[in-house]
Structures are given as structure tokens and as C-alpha cells.
Design an enzyme around this catalytic site. Structure first.
Site, PDB file in Angstrom:
ATOM      1  N   LYS A 157       0.827  -1.211   0.000  1.00 17.21           N
ATOM      2  CA  LYS A 157       0.000   0.000   0.000  1.00 17.21           C
ATOM      3  C   LYS A 157       0.869   1.272   0.000  1.00 17.21           C
ATOM      4  O   LYS A 157       0.599   2.224  -0.742  1.00 17.21           O
ATOM      5  CB  LYS A 157      -0.932  -0.033   1.223  1.00 17.21           C
ATOM      6  CG  LYS A 157      -1.724   1.223   1.468  1.00 17.21           C
ATOM      7  CD  LYS A 157      -2.722   1.499   0.363  1.00 17.21           C
ATOM      8  CE  LYS A 157      -3.486   2.794   0.649  1.00 17.21           C
ATOM      9  NZ  LYS A 157      -4.197   3.259  -0.537  1.00 17.21           N
ATOM     10  N   LYS A 211       0.350  11.556   5.756  1.00 13.78           N
ATOM     11  CA  LYS A 211       0.665  10.433   6.660  1.00 13.78           C
ATOM     12  C   LYS A 211       1.214   9.253   5.862  1.00 13.78           C
ATOM     13  O   LYS A 211       2.230   8.652   6.214  1.00 13.78           O
ATOM     14  CB  LYS A 211      -0.615  10.054   7.418  1.00 13.78           C
ATOM     15  CG  LYS A 211      -0.535   8.817   8.285  1.00 13.78           C
ATOM     16  CD  LYS A 211      -1.196   7.564   7.728  1.00 13.78           C
ATOM     17  CE  LYS A 211      -2.614   7.657   7.276  1.00 13.78           C
ATOM     18  NZ  LYS A 211      -3.245   6.417   6.892  1.00 13.78           N
TER      19      LYS A 211
END
Ligand code: NAD
Length: 299
Positions: free
Chosen positions: A171, A239
Site C-alpha cells: 500500500k 501520513k
């Protein structure tokens, strides 16, 4: 089967609603936002009263939460999932975390006899809603096989990439690439604006030419319409990029491109745009050049 869903925001909400629509499972939801809960109970889910309430009465507990700190609180905190779920429960985290967080949470779950899959997703809110989202799963192969029908009920593609930590690894690499493409798209569109070309026509060309990418398409759609309402908040993209850069550092891979894109994100956040969509990296260029990149939608 009873399925708990904690965190039904921009991504969790549509994925949870697809489970409600596409399966016969009883679904129990919990979120800090009453509106987010309502959008699921209206479709037939019941509302849990807390994380502990949902965890204690479900066979499978799914989370889709914003940042690793919240994931750790909800999973390993005093009233979290590890402390409340029955042994034999399966926990599936759809959030984007670092591989280290996934491993830490897995250890906490294992200690309580809870099985875990980390299953971050890609495709944004549109594909979360139409049920074609891609899920990359890290965890035990047997647990993966057990949960595959549930995962397939709200996705288009499910890939078992390896042990716990490998889902997050896939991811973060994917998102780093997508954000670099989006930043290049912002720069390209500003050059287009300054050149005087019809931006609708430039956009039509790129969408069918070699410059096309999901990063381009997402950014251009939002920028040209001037719509920066968050479907994927800049704070969350930042993030993910921070976690990807940490991973690159740990692996000794010197970055040239991703660190520049991180600086662009930092500037956008410095402008107070963290809560807006991640396409707001465009607005750093717009502020620097005192010029907006917009185009009327075709009639
Ligand atoms: P979001 O902020 O829209 O949703 C998160 C939800 O969690 C919110 O509804 C919030 O109220 C809830 N929440 C926060 N703390 C909670 C707590 N302690 N207990 C219960 N609920 C709590 O974020 P999102 O965009 O849906 O992202 C969720 C995750 O998916 C993130 O990890 C993100 O990086 C990842 N992701 C997002 C996208 C996207 O396009 N938005 C795409 C892929 C992955």
C-alpha cells in the site's frame, strides 16, 4: 455471521454499506461521528455503543481508521478490540498503516487468540462505493482463505501479498507512486495554464495518452472543477507519504522524487489545507504563481 465495522468515514462508510447490500451478515457499526453511523444504520446495520461493545459481540471486526495512533488506540488500548473480543474472533484492518504498526497490532491480537489480516485498500471513494476497490492483504494464508468471501463482497480485486506487514508495504509503495504522479500532474497543469492551451482539451489528450495515471485523473478532476472537498484528505496522504519515506529510509533507498513531493505536501499543509483534499498540492503552485488552474465543465 456477525460483522462489526469500526470507522465508517469516507472509505469505511461505502465499504460497510456494500457488505450490508451484498451479504446476509448482520452488521454492527461504530464511529465517533453520528452522521457516519446513520448512513449505515439507514441501510440495515445496527449501531454499537463503543469499540468494546462491537468487538465483544461480533465474529469478525473490521476497522477503517485515519492514522496509526488511532488504530493502535482502537486495537490495543484499554477498551480496545484485543481487550474486548472473544478468542477466535477475526480482526481485519483496512486502514493504511506502517508495516511495523501492523506487526505490533498483530502481536497484541495473537496474545488474545484473535486472528488478524491487515488489508489496506486502494481506489478512493469512488471505487469504495462501486465495490471495485483493490484490497492487498497481509496475514496467514488460512485466515485469508476463510475471509475471502467477505473481502470479495465489497471489492473488485483481492491480492494476498504475504505475511503481516506486506499488505502495508504494498500500500505505501503504491501510494508513494500515486502521489508522485499527482504532483507531476499539478506541475503539468500549471504549465498548461501558462501556455494558454484550452485546459479541457489538454485534459482530454492526457487521459488517452502516455501521461495518464490514476494520480493525474484524480487530481485533474478536482483541480479543473475547483472542488477541494476532501474525499482523501491531504493530512491522510501526508501520513502515507511519511510512512513510505520512513520505509525507504529503513531499507536504505535514497529518494530523489518522493522527498520533493513530501515538501510540496508540507507546504500545502502549512497553508492550512491539511483538511482539504490531497489534490490541494495544486494550490501551492497556484499561490506561488498567483494564478488558478480551472476549466469549465463541458456542457
Ligand atoms: P475518514 O476520516 O473519512 O474516516 C475515518 C473514520 O474513523 C471517521 O468517520 C472517524 O469519525 C472515525 N474514527 C476516528 N477515530 C475513531 C475512533 N476512536 N473510534 C471510532 N471511529 C473513529 O478517513 P478515510 O478517508 O475514510 O480513511 C480511512 C483509512 O483509509 C485511512 O487509513 C486512509 O489512509 C485510508 N485510505 C483512504 C482513501 C481515500 O481515498 N480516502 C483511500 C485508500 C485508503
Amino acid at each position: 455471521m456477525k460483522v462489526g465495522f469500526i470507522g465508517v468515514g469516507n472509505m469505511g462508510g461505502p465499504m460497510c454499506r456494500n457488505i450490508i447490500r451484498n451479504t446476509n451478515h448482520e452488521v454492527v457499526v461504530f464511529d465517533l461521528s453520528p452522521d457516519a453511523v446513520k448512513a449505515c444504520t439507514e441501510l440495515g446495520a445496527s449501531a454499537g455503543t463503543s469499540v468494546a461493545d462491537v468487538a465483544s459481540r461480533c465474529d469478525v471486526v473490521i476497522t477503517s481508521l485515519p492514522i496509526p495512533k488511532v488504530v493502535e488506540e482502537v486495537t490495543l488500548g484499554p477498551n480496545g478490540i484485543a481487550a474486548s473480543a472473544k478468542p477466535g474472533t477475526t480482526f481485519i484492518d483496512l486502514s493504511t498503516n506502517s508495516p511495523a504498526t501492523a506487526r505490533r497490532v498483530h502481536e497484541g491480537m495473537q496474545a488474545k487468540g484473535i486472528q488478524m489480516l491487515e488489508a489496506p485498500v486502494s481506489g478512493g471513494t469512488v471505487r469504495a462505493a462501486d465495490g471495485t476497490i483493490v484490497i492487498m492483504v497481509g496475514g496467514d494464508a488460512k485466515v485469508f482463505e476463510q475471509q475471502l468471501p467477505l473481502l470479495k463482497s465489497f471489492s473488485g480485486d483481492v491480492v494476498h501479498v504475504g505475511e503481516i506487514g506486506m499488505g502495508s508495504t504494498a500500500k505505501l509503495i503504491n501510494n508513494m507512486l500515486a502521489f508522485c504522479n499527482a504532483a507531476a500532474a499539478a506541475e503539468a497543469l500549471m504549465i498548461g495554464k501558462r501556455s494558454g492551451i484550452d485546459l479541457r482539451k489538454l485534459d482530454a489528450v492526457i487521459r488517452n495518452a502516455s501521461g495518464m495515471s490514476a494520480g493525474y485523473a484524480n487530481l485533474a478532476t478536482k483541480v479543473l472543477a475547483g472542488n477541494f472537498a476532501p474525499t482523501f484528505a491531504l493530512d491522510l496522504a501526508h501520513k502515507d507519504m511519511r510512512l513510505a519515506l520512513e520505509m525507504a529510509d529503513e531499507l536504505g533507498v535514497p529518494g530523489l522524487i518522493a522527498p520533493q513531493v513530501m515538501s510540496l505536501m508540507r507546504m500545502a499543509r502549512g497553508m492550512g489545507l491539511g483538511g482539504d483534499d490531497s489534490a490541494s498540492v495544486m494550490r501551492v503552485y497556484e499561490a506561488a504563481l498567483q494564478e488558478q488552474v480551472r476549466a469549465e465543465a463541458k456542457a
